[in-house]
Design an enzyme around this catalytic site. Structure first.
Site, mmCIF file in Angstrom:
data_model
loop_
_atom_site.group_PDB
_atom_site.id
_atom_site.type_symbol
_atom_site.label_atom_id
_atom_site.label_comp_id
_atom_site.label_asym_id
_atom_site.label_seq_id
_atom_site.Cartn_x
_atom_site.Cartn_y
_atom_site.Cartn_z
ATOM 1 N N ASP A 218 6.420 8.485 -19.156
ATOM 2 C CA ASP A 218 4.770 9.190 -18.916
ATOM 3 C C ASP A 218 6.111 9.790 -17.763
ATOM 4 O OD1 ASP A 218 2.457 9.299 -17.701
ATOM 5 O OD2 ASP A 218 3.264 8.341 -15.502
ATOM 6 N N ASP B 103 1.382 14.221 -21.739
ATOM 7 C CA ASP B 103 1.811 13.609 -20.314
ATOM 8 C C ASP B 103 2.573 12.242 -21.171
ATOM 9 O OD1 ASP B 103 -0.339 12.226 -19.138
ATOM 10 O OD2 ASP B 103 1.193 12.298 -17.619
ATOM 11 N N GLU B 104 1.849 11.853 -22.431
ATOM 12 C CA GLU B 104 2.936 10.549 -22.705
ATOM 13 C C GLU B 104 2.922 10.468 -24.330
ATOM 14 O OE1 GLU B 104 0.023 7.509 -19.355
ATOM 15 O OE2 GLU B 104 -0.759 8.465 -21.453
#
Length: 146
Positions: free
Chosen positions: A9, A104-105
């Site tokens: 993350d 973003d992960e």
């Protein structure tokens, strides 16, 4: 742990992306607004410490922005997509199986690595060095637990 999986993350991703190109934003309260510039959708730790909540409309915090010198940015999804792609490229150097979950992960396959913590720490350092984005990594036997 039978089949270790990690989730990465990126920390305050949109803010982190903005900071790559403007180092003067480091340690400064920063917010990134939704695509219509209506609400805060990303906040630096400094902005969070000032009580800026996710989704807060800009017009509700205008006085706080002015009083604390909070830097405000419109969303730049082209930039964020490019930074995300660069982060994934680093991940691909560390594991053969990367599953993109969001901008973003990512889920990362950590099978075969004896010291998973050291591997995760090396991966985090490589992303920070090569891209400039801080990332957090959780490791567990399932995606849900990671």
């Amino acid at each position: 742990m039978k089949r270790p999986v990690a989730i990465s993350d990126s920390a305050n991703f949109y803010v982190s992306a903005e900071r790559i190109f403007d180092p003067t934003l480091k340690n400064v309260p920063v917010i990134v607004l939704s695509n219509n510039d209506g609400c805060a959708i990303a906040r630096s730790d400094e902005a969070k410490a000032l009580g800026i909540k996710m989704g807060t409309p800009l017009h509700h915090i205008r006085e706080k922005v002015d009083a604390h010198g909070i830097r405000v940015f419109s969303s730049n999804y082209t930039l964020y997509g490019d930074i995300s792609r660069r982060v994934v490229e680093v991940y691909e150097d560390f594991t053969p199986n990367v599953e993109i979950y969001s901008i973003d992960e990512c889920f990362l396959d950590f099978v075969g690595f004896k010291d998973r913590t050291a591997h995760a720490m090396a991966l985090r350092a490589a992303v920070l060095r090569r891209v400039g984005v801080p990332v957090r990594i959780g490791i567990a036997p399932t995606k849900t637990l990671a």
